[in-house]
Design an enzyme around this catalytic site. Structure first.
Site, PDB file in Angstrom:
ATOM      1  N   GLN A 169     -33.787  24.148 -38.478  1.00 40.05           N
ATOM      2  CA  GLN A 169     -34.513  23.278 -37.561  1.00 40.05           C
ATOM      3  C   GLN A 169     -34.229  23.556 -36.088  1.00 40.05           C
ATOM      4  O   GLN A 169     -34.996  23.140 -35.237  1.00 40.05           O
ATOM      5  CB  GLN A 169     -34.180  21.813 -37.867  1.00 40.05           C
ATOM      6  CG  GLN A 169     -34.635  21.368 -39.237  1.00 40.05           C
ATOM      7  CD  GLN A 169     -34.361  19.896 -39.479  1.00 40.05           C
ATOM      8  OE1 GLN A 169     -33.316  19.541 -39.996  1.00 40.05           O
ATOM      9  NE2 GLN A 169     -35.285  19.042 -39.101  1.00 40.05           N
TER      10      GLN A 169
ATOM     11  N   ARG B 264     -21.949  18.150 -36.281  1.00 44.23           N
ATOM     12  CA  ARG B 264     -22.247  18.569 -37.648  1.00 44.23           C
ATOM     13  C   ARG B 264     -23.425  19.543 -37.618  1.00 44.23           C
ATOM     14  O   ARG B 264     -24.490  19.200 -37.119  1.00 44.23           O
ATOM     15  CB  ARG B 264     -22.590  17.347 -38.509  1.00 44.23           C
ATOM     16  CG  ARG B 264     -23.093  17.707 -39.877  1.00 44.23           C
ATOM     17  CD  ARG B 264     -23.397  16.492 -40.774  1.00 44.23           C
ATOM     18  NE  ARG B 264     -23.929  16.977 -42.029  1.00 44.23           N
ATOM     19  CZ  ARG B 264     -25.150  16.708 -42.497  1.00 44.23           C
ATOM     20  NH1 ARG B 264     -25.955  15.887 -41.856  1.00 44.23           N
ATOM     21  NH2 ARG B 264     -25.575  17.245 -43.628  1.00 44.23           N
TER      22      ARG B 264
ATOM     23  N   HIS C  94     -28.301  23.355 -46.105  1.00 45.39           N
ATOM     24  CA  HIS C  94     -29.266  22.348 -45.661  1.00 45.39           C
ATOM     25  C   HIS C  94     -30.666  22.917 -45.946  1.00 45.39           C
ATOM     26  O   HIS C  94     -31.414  23.246 -45.033  1.00 45.39           O
ATOM     27  CB  HIS C  94     -29.057  22.010 -44.184  1.00 45.39           C
ATOM     28  CG  HIS C  94     -29.662  20.710 -43.741  1.00 45.39           C
ATOM     29  ND1 HIS C  94     -28.959  19.730 -43.064  1.00 45.39           N
ATOM     30  CD2 HIS C  94     -30.912  20.213 -43.879  1.00 45.39           C
ATOM     31  CE1 HIS C  94     -29.763  18.699 -42.800  1.00 45.39           C
ATOM     32  NE2 HIS C  94     -30.960  18.971 -43.285  1.00 45.39           N
TER      33      HIS C  94
ATOM     34  N   ASN D 249     -26.535  19.229 -48.276  1.00 44.95           N
ATOM     35  CA  ASN D 249     -27.168  18.123 -47.579  1.00 44.95           C
ATOM     36  C   ASN D 249     -28.296  17.563 -48.438  1.00 44.95           C
ATOM     37  O   ASN D 249     -29.237  18.291 -48.772  1.00 44.95           O
ATOM     38  CB  ASN D 249     -27.772  18.578 -46.251  1.00 44.95           C
ATOM     39  CG  ASN D 249     -28.504  17.433 -45.566  1.00 44.95           C
ATOM     40  OD1 ASN D 249     -27.878  16.507 -45.062  1.00 44.95           O
ATOM     41  ND2 ASN D 249     -29.833  17.464 -45.577  1.00 44.95           N
TER      42      ASN D 249
ATOM     43  N   ASN E 182     -26.396   9.855 -45.506  1.00 38.18           N
ATOM     44  CA  ASN E 182     -27.547   9.903 -44.601  1.00 38.18           C
ATOM     45  C   ASN E 182     -28.472   8.753 -44.954  1.00 38.18           C
ATOM     46  O   ASN E 182     -28.828   8.582 -46.119  1.00 38.18           O
ATOM     47  CB  ASN E 182     -28.345  11.194 -44.784  1.00 38.18           C
ATOM     48  CG  ASN E 182     -27.618  12.430 -44.289  1.00 38.18           C
ATOM     49  OD1 ASN E 182     -26.499  12.346 -43.792  1.00 38.18           O
ATOM     50  ND2 ASN E 182     -28.256  13.574 -44.424  1.00 38.18           N
TER      51      ASN E 182
ATOM     52  N   TYR F 110     -31.787   6.158 -43.103  1.00 40.91           N
ATOM     53  CA  TYR F 110     -32.620   5.925 -41.924  1.00 40.91           C
ATOM     54  C   TYR F 110     -33.300   4.566 -41.915  1.00 40.91           C
ATOM     55  O   TYR F 110     -33.520   3.982 -40.862  1.00 40.91           O
ATOM     56  CB  TYR F 110     -33.700   7.008 -41.818  1.00 40.91           C
ATOM     57  CG  TYR F 110     -33.157   8.368 -41.427  1.00 40.91           C
ATOM     58  CD1 TYR F 110     -32.537   9.197 -42.354  1.00 40.91           C
ATOM     59  CD2 TYR F 110     -33.249   8.812 -40.116  1.00 40.91           C
ATOM     60  CE1 TYR F 110     -32.031  10.442 -41.985  1.00 40.91           C
ATOM     61  CE2 TYR F 110     -32.751  10.055 -39.733  1.00 40.91           C
ATOM     62  CZ  TYR F 110     -32.141  10.862 -40.669  1.00 40.91           C
ATOM     63  OH  TYR F 110     -31.639  12.075 -40.295  1.00 40.91           O
TER      64      TYR F 110
ATOM     65  N   GLU G  34     -25.835  11.273 -41.005  1.00 36.50           N
ATOM     66  CA  GLU G  34     -27.149  11.304 -40.320  1.00 36.50           C
ATOM     67  C   GLU G  34     -27.716   9.906 -40.229  1.00 36.50           C
ATOM     68  O   GLU G  34     -27.649   9.141 -41.197  1.00 36.50           O
ATOM     69  CB  GLU G  34     -28.187  12.137 -41.089  1.00 36.50           C
ATOM     70  CG  GLU G  34     -28.165  13.601 -40.823  1.00 36.50           C
ATOM     71  CD  GLU G  34     -29.226  14.339 -41.634  1.00 36.50           C
ATOM     72  OE1 GLU G  34     -30.348  13.819 -41.787  1.00 36.50           O
ATOM     73  OE2 GLU G  34     -28.918  15.435 -42.105  1.00 36.50           O
TER      74      GLU G  34
ATOM     75  N   TRP H  38     -28.891  11.543 -35.810  1.00 36.41           N
ATOM     76  CA  TRP H  38     -29.892  12.590 -36.008  1.00 36.41           C
ATOM     77  C   TRP H  38     -30.943  12.384 -34.946  1.00 36.41           C
ATOM     78  O   TRP H  38     -31.653  11.405 -35.018  1.00 36.41           O
ATOM     79  CB  TRP H  38     -30.513  12.531 -37.413  1.00 36.41           C
ATOM     80  CG  TRP H  38     -31.419  13.700 -37.615  1.00 36.41           C
ATOM     81  CD1 TRP H  38     -32.752  13.770 -37.316  1.00 36.41           C
ATOM     82  CD2 TRP H  38     -31.047  14.990 -38.109  1.00 36.41           C
ATOM     83  NE1 TRP H  38     -33.235  15.026 -37.589  1.00 36.41           N
ATOM     84  CE2 TRP H  38     -32.216  15.796 -38.069  1.00 36.41           C
ATOM     85  CE3 TRP H  38     -29.843  15.546 -38.566  1.00 36.41           C
ATOM     86  CZ2 TRP H  38     -32.201  17.131 -38.479  1.00 36.41           C
ATOM     87  CZ3 TRP H  38     -29.849  16.861 -38.975  1.00 36.41           C
ATOM     88  CH2 TRP H  38     -31.019  17.639 -38.927  1.00 36.41           C
TER      89      TRP H  38
ATOM     90  N   TRP I 112     -39.251  20.267 -40.172  1.00 30.72           N
ATOM     91  CA  TRP I 112     -39.737  20.763 -41.469  1.00 30.72           C
ATOM     92  C   TRP I 112     -41.275  20.770 -41.530  1.00 30.72           C
ATOM     93  O   TRP I 112     -41.908  21.253 -40.594  1.00 30.72           O
ATOM     94  CB  TRP I 112     -39.119  19.936 -42.616  1.00 30.72           C
ATOM     95  CG  TRP I 112     -37.612  19.841 -42.536  1.00 30.72           C
ATOM     96  CD1 TRP I 112     -36.890  18.736 -42.207  1.00 30.72           C
ATOM     97  CD2 TRP I 112     -36.639  20.886 -42.756  1.00 30.72           C
ATOM     98  NE1 TRP I 112     -35.539  19.025 -42.228  1.00 30.72           N
ATOM     99  CE2 TRP I 112     -35.356  20.320 -42.562  1.00 30.72           C
ATOM    100  CE3 TRP I 112     -36.709  22.237 -43.114  1.00 30.72           C
ATOM    101  CZ2 TRP I 112     -34.179  21.051 -42.712  1.00 30.72           C
ATOM    102  CZ3 TRP I 112     -35.531  22.961 -43.270  1.00 30.72           C
ATOM    103  CH2 TRP I 112     -34.297  22.371 -43.068  1.00 30.72           C
TER     104      TRP I 112
HETATM  105  C1  GBH Z   1     -33.154  14.054 -43.176  1.00 32.45           C
HETATM  106  O1  GBH Z   1     -33.801  13.736 -44.332  1.00 32.45           O
HETATM  107  C2  GBH Z   1     -32.857  15.521 -43.131  1.00 32.45           C
HETATM  108  O2  GBH Z   1     -31.544  15.811 -43.578  1.00 32.45           O
HETATM  109  C3  GBH Z   1     -33.125  16.149 -41.803  1.00 32.45           C
HETATM  110  O3  GBH Z   1     -33.127  17.537 -41.908  1.00 32.45           O
HETATM  111  C4  GBH Z   1     -34.404  15.606 -41.234  1.00 32.45           C
HETATM  112  O4  GBH Z   1     -34.802  16.253 -40.068  1.00 32.45           O
HETATM  113  C5  GBH Z   1     -34.214  14.131 -40.986  1.00 32.45           C
HETATM  114  O5  GBH Z   1     -33.831  13.484 -42.132  1.00 32.45           O
HETATM  115  C6  GBH Z   1     -35.428  13.419 -40.428  1.00 32.45           C
HETATM  116  O6  GBH Z   1     -36.495  13.431 -41.319  1.00 32.45           O
HETATM  117  O7  GBH Z   1     -41.204   8.844 -49.766  1.00 32.45           O
HETATM  118  O8  GBH Z   1     -42.350   7.961 -47.827  1.00 32.45           O
HETATM  119  O9  GBH Z   1     -39.978   7.645 -48.089  1.00 32.45           O
HETATM  120  C7  GBH Z   1     -34.406  12.465 -44.398  1.00 32.45           C
HETATM  121  C8  GBH Z   1     -35.116  12.365 -45.592  1.00 32.45           C
HETATM  122  C9  GBH Z   1     -37.449  11.826 -45.190  1.00 32.45           C
HETATM  123  C10 GBH Z   1     -36.298  11.502 -47.265  1.00 32.45           C
HETATM  124  C11 GBH Z   1     -38.711  11.424 -45.848  1.00 32.45           C
HETATM  125  C12 GBH Z   1     -37.519  11.216 -47.934  1.00 32.45           C
HETATM  126  C13 GBH Z   1     -39.807  10.896 -47.961  1.00 32.45           C
HETATM  127  C14 GBH Z   1     -40.837   9.987 -47.441  1.00 32.45           C
HETATM  128  N1  GBH Z   1     -36.304  11.830 -45.928  1.00 32.45           N
HETATM  129  N2  GBH Z   1     -38.644  11.070 -47.161  1.00 32.45           N
HETATM  130  S1  GBH Z   1     -41.101   8.508 -48.356  1.00 32.45           S
END
Ligand code: GBH
Length: 492
Positions: A33, A90, A136, A182, A324, A326, A394, A442, A450
């Site tokens: 990335q 990281r 990763h 990861n 990780n 979010y 993250e 993050w 991606w």
């Molecule tokens: C991380 O993954 C990654 O490790 C990182 O590389 C990335 O840039 C960062 O987050 C931000 O995206 O089924 O609608 O919930 C986070 C992972 C993102 C997990 C989206 C599953 C699916 C969408 N995810 N996700 S949904």
């Protein structure tokens, strides 16, 4: 511009000094990335190089050929990070930069090794502790072609172990915090169930030529768990005695809140969703030592079984819980027969609950909404179930309207509110006895997100991707986090 923040008479005043004095904090990144230099100095092709050069795969049609150019700009980046006050960084190693073809008998690329040596030395010289992820998501393309990558556990294992060995041998004198994989669950589900990430396999023929969403994710997940454990065993037996570092894995998991918390059916569905998303990997490694019963019940033989030798190896194979996370979703039970391709536990993920309440304010990313309330619950759920020290590896957000590096846009109050809310939950959880030892936002700079390309900006640093020099502009959140950690971390 000077942006400083004082917390002495804020609602966060009572959180002062709540984090241990040796708490590590900083930002996380991934090689594919940020590095760019996708074919420079002998680097081999990864599945993400192949993916982004396949028309139609990346939403904005972009590639990661240059990304944020951290391969060239690492010295400036370390200085910028230092100015943000971080104590740790990281990052991940690109396997195909170190072993271009990937295999156990393939040559090591000394220039690739040199790059990571330089980065590690630069970090240490500036008082920043490296946390290094081996994988990763960017497996060498050649391994995919030779035998189908992680679908072939038998052939993949020696290749991964040799790669891990080279990393421990070359970098382990200075790297003391290793992460094998990861987010194995995201690699499997996005790459083999939905087919929207490399290596782009699924049952859906309008999207992918090959694959089977009902079986392959579970096979690949099994490979990741077992080879994580084999790499950890190798590190503990052959390297740890002299190098004295630690090794673990990082798992992804959002929080699942019942759509109707009064109704046992939805309460059970939310727990099932947590098990499918998190306990799939965490139970074998940190908990019961096997896959959750809820998954076995739904998937039967499509879920692989651990041999006795594997079980023994896997349980306790991680020195810490790398986490990780979010956001949070409301989870509603689905009635009726389960779809053969389901991997969520026969539930629906919703933005609002039965009372019509929202899970949180929208970011610039469709799945991500600010929901610190769920983060606090997740920290306690993980701690209660696994009782393992947690490294937060993250957490972060995008923000709407970040289209140019103007003074107004760099004053990213939406991201500041996100960090303020989530970090307060971290501090409160610690005050309640949850053992948390690090936090990595993050991410450091905007990067190549991606399949979303350059559209989703997660950085605390704005990057002008239209300029060849990929100029960096600090966002205010970078200084907010510096000041907030200064407030939260105990002084002595
Ligand atoms: C991380 O993954 C990654 O490790 C990182 O590389 C990335 O840039 C960062 O987050 C931000 O995206 O089924 O609608 O919930 C986070 C992972 C993102 C997990 C989206 C599953 C699916 C969408 N995810 N996700 S949904």
């Amino acid at each position: 511009m000077t942006w400083t923040h004082d917390f002495t008479s804020s609602p966060e005043a009572s959180l002062a000094g709540s984090l241990r004095k040796d708490f590590y904090w900083g930002y996380a990144t991934a090689a594919a990335q940020v590095e760019g230099a996708w074919n420079a100095d002998g680097k081999g092709e990864s599945i993400w190089d192949r993916f982004c050069h396949t028309p139609g795969k990346v939403h904005d049609g972009s590639t990661n050929e240059d990304a944020a150019r951290s391969y060239d700009l690492y010295k400036e980046d370390v200085q910028l990070m230092k100015s943000y006050g971080v104590t740790a960084y990281r990052f991940s190693l690109a396997w195909s930069r170190i072993i271009p073809l990937g295999g156990a008998d393939d040559p090591v690329n000394e220039k690739g090794v040199q790059y990571y040596n330089n980065l590690i030395d630069e970090l240490l010289a500036n008082g920043i502790t490296p946390f290094v992820t081996l994988f990763h998501w960017d497996i060498p393309q050649m391994l995919e072609e030779r035998y189908g990558g992680m679908l072939n556990q038998e052939r993949y294992t020696p290749d991964f172990l040799r790669y891990a060995r080279v990393c421990f041998e070359r970098f382990g004198d200075r790297v003391k915090h290793w992460i094998t994989y990861n987010e194995p669950g995201v690699y499997t589900l996005a790459g083999y169930a939905a087919g929207v990430h490399a290596p782009a396999r699924s049952s859906f023929r309008e999207r992918n030529e090959e694959g089977d969403s009902s079986t392959e994710p579970f096979i690949v997940g099994h490979t990741e768990i077992v080879t994580h454990a084999r790499a950890a065993k190798m590190y503990r037996e052959e390297f740890k005695p002299s190098q004295k570092g630690e090794i673990g894995i990082t798992l992804h998991g959002n929080y699942s809140e019942p759509w109707d918390a009064e109704d046992p059916v939805h309460v059970a569905a939310a727990e099932r969703a947590r098990e499918f998303e998190i306990a799939w990997y965490a139970d074998p490694i940190y908990g019961s030592g096997d896959y959750p019963q809820s998954m076995r019940d739904q998937l039967g033989d499509r879920l692989p079984t651990f041999t006795e030798e594997e079980k023994e190896l896997v349980k306790g194979s991680s020195d810490f819980y790398g986490m990780n996370s979010y956001t949070t979703f409301f989870i509603k039970n689905l009635d009726g027969p389960t779809d053969i391709n389901d991997h969520l536990g026969n539930v629906e993920k919703l933005d609002t609950n039965s009372k019509g309440e929202s899970r949180g304010p929208e970011s610039d990313t469709y799945w991500l909404r600010t929901a610190p309330w769920g983060y606090g619950k997740l920290l306690r759920w993980v701690w209660n179930r696994y009782q393992t020290p947690i490294y937060l590896t993250e957490n972060g957000t995008t923000a709407k309207g970040e289209t140019e590096p103007s003074e107004e846009i760099l004053n990213d109050t939406f991201r500041i509110d996100f960090y303020r809310g989530y970090l307060s939950e971290v501090a409160k959880a610690v005050q309640d006895g949850v053992d948390i030892r690090s936090y990595f936002g993050w991410t450091f700079t905007d990067n190549w997100e991606w399949a979303a390309g350059y559209s989703d900006r997660f950085g605390v640093t704005y990057v002008d991707f239209d300029t060849p020099e990929k100029k960096r502009y600090p966002k205010r959140s970078a200084y907010f986090n510096r000041d907030f950690f200064n407030h939260l971390i105990a002084k002595a």
